[in-house]
Design a protein around this motif. Structure first.
Motif, PDB file in Angstrom:
ATOM      1  N   LYS A  31      -2.667  51.308 -10.640  1.00 23.71           N
ATOM      2  CA  LYS A  31      -1.580  51.932  -9.898  1.00 23.71           C
ATOM      3  C   LYS A  31      -0.642  50.881  -9.309  1.00 23.71           C
ATOM      4  N   GLY A  32      -1.171  49.719  -9.014  1.00 27.94           N
ATOM      5  CA  GLY A  32      -0.364  48.651  -8.428  1.00 27.94           C
ATOM      6  C   GLY A  32       0.501  47.918  -9.447  1.00 27.94           C
ATOM      7  N   VAL A  33       0.376  48.311 -10.716  1.00 22.58           N
ATOM      8  CA  VAL A  33       1.172  47.682 -11.778  1.00 22.58           C
ATOM      9  C   VAL A  33       2.280  48.648 -12.200  1.00 22.58           C
ATOM     10  N   SER A  34       3.492  48.156 -12.314  1.00 25.56           N
ATOM     11  CA  SER A  34       4.611  49.032 -12.685  1.00 25.56           C
ATOM     12  C   SER A  34       5.582  48.316 -13.614  1.00 25.56           C
ATOM     13  N   GLY A  35       6.567  49.073 -14.085  1.00 21.58           N
ATOM     14  CA  GLY A  35       7.618  48.494 -14.915  1.00 21.58           C
ATOM     15  C   GLY A  35       7.110  47.906 -16.216  1.00 21.58           C
ATOM     16  N   LYS A  37      -1.315  40.306 -23.300  1.00 17.57           N
ATOM     17  CA  LYS A  37      -0.034  39.937 -22.694  1.00 17.57           C
ATOM     18  C   LYS A  37      -0.037  40.151 -21.182  1.00 17.57           C
ATOM     19  N   SER A  38      -0.823  41.103 -20.725  1.00 15.83           N
ATOM     20  CA  SER A  38      -0.889  41.381 -19.290  1.00 15.83           C
ATOM     21  C   SER A  38      -1.975  40.517 -18.650  1.00 15.83           C
ATOM     22  N   GLU A  39      -1.904  40.368 -17.333  1.00  9.45           N
ATOM     23  CA  GLU A  39      -2.905  39.585 -16.615  1.00  9.45           C
ATOM     24  C   GLU A  39      -4.102  40.433 -16.220  1.00  9.45           C
ATOM     25  N   GLU A  78       3.867  48.585 -19.130  1.00 14.77           N
ATOM     26  CA  GLU A  78       4.021  48.712 -20.584  1.00 14.77           C
ATOM     27  C   GLU A  78       3.099  47.740 -21.317  1.00 14.77           C
ATOM     28  N   LEU A  79       2.967  46.542 -20.777  1.00 20.39           N
ATOM     29  CA  LEU A  79       2.085  45.546 -21.377  1.00 20.39           C
ATOM     30  C   LEU A  79       0.629  45.988 -21.314  1.00 20.39           C
ATOM     31  N   LEU A  80       0.269  46.662 -20.213  1.00 18.81           N
ATOM     32  CA  LEU A  80      -1.091  47.202 -20.092  1.00 18.81           C
ATOM     33  C   LEU A  80      -1.387  48.165 -21.229  1.00 18.81           C
TER      34      LEU A  80
END
Length: 245
Positions: A213-217, A181-183, A221-223
């Motif tokens: 670290k650059g991924v949030s919100g 789901k995540s890129e 969660e998708l990660l």
């Protein structure tokens, strides 16, 4: 007697000339009509060429076109029209049936990357793609080496596109590869698979931490959800980075 023969010859020649005159007129009319048809065809071709040119100019520079984008125009002439636009520098032929509306940079034409071309092809074909191996590594900054050829997994048909001296290969893959789901995570997984477990050193882990670290919100969660799809050895490495544990 001689005088009579001369008169008969003169009369015969006159009759012959009279018969030729209509034939000459018909030939002139035929040539005129043919010339008119040719001129009409030239005007039509020029008109179609101008329509194609205007269609291209409606897009921003840097746009990638496919020959299928011009199906509404005369298919018999579109190839020649596009070739003329390439000769004039108004278009760049990237590959067979693929054209580029050149974007000018400081040092000349800014050509699209293989990744941009690959995604344009995927968008045209309405399929999903995912970079693999060295392509994914370069995209994420794990490697500064730009691969000569790019390989992508695809939900579409397998194929290879030649772009100059480089190639873009699309390899048919099972749906599981596109369940993420995540890129970011599928790119990390593809990169790690290419490097192998022994190739994951401190520099790779440090770069991975920066990316996560650059991924949030919601994306964060998708990660975490996508980790369940990763191979176990990759999941064990990434879990502390994703969950901050």
């Amino acid at each position: 007697l001689v005088e009579g023969c001369v008169k008969r010859c003169v009369n015969l020649m006159a009759e012959k000339n009279k018969q030729k005159i209509p034939h000459v007129k018909k030939s002139c009319i035929f040539v005129s009509e043919k010339k008119s048809i040719i001129q009409t065809k030239i005007i039509m071709k020029d008109s179609i060429a101008e329509e194609v040119r205007q269609h291209i100019r409606k897009k921003r520079r840097g746009h990638i076109f496919f020959i299928q984008d011009f199906v509404n125009y005369d298919s018999g002439n579109i190839g020649r029209i596009l070739s003329r636009l390439v000769e004039k520098g108004e278009l760049v032929r990237l590959s067979s049936g693929i054209y580029y509306y050149p974007k000018l940079g400081k040092f000349g034409t800014d050509f699209p990357t293989l990744n941009q071309i690959a995604h344009a092809v995927a968008q045209r074909d309405h399929v999903e793609i995912m970079p693999t191996g060295a392509t994914a590594q370069n995209m994420l900054g794990f490697s500064t080496q730009v691969p000569m050829n790019a390989v992508y997994l695809t939900t579409g048909s397998p194929r290879t596109i030649v772009v100059g001296k480089r190639k873009i290969s699309f390899v048919r893959a099972v749906p599981k590869n596109f369940a993420y789901k995540s890129e970011l995570l599928p790119l990390i997984v593809a990169s790690y698979k290419e490097m192998g477990k022994d190739g994951i050193d401190d520099s790779v882990l440090s770069r991975t931490a920066e990316l996560i670290k650059g991924v949030s919100g919601k994306d964060r969660e998708l990660l975490a959800q996508d980790l369940t799809l990763a191979p176990k050895w990759i999941k064990d490495i990434l879990l502390p980075l994703v969950t901050n544990k």
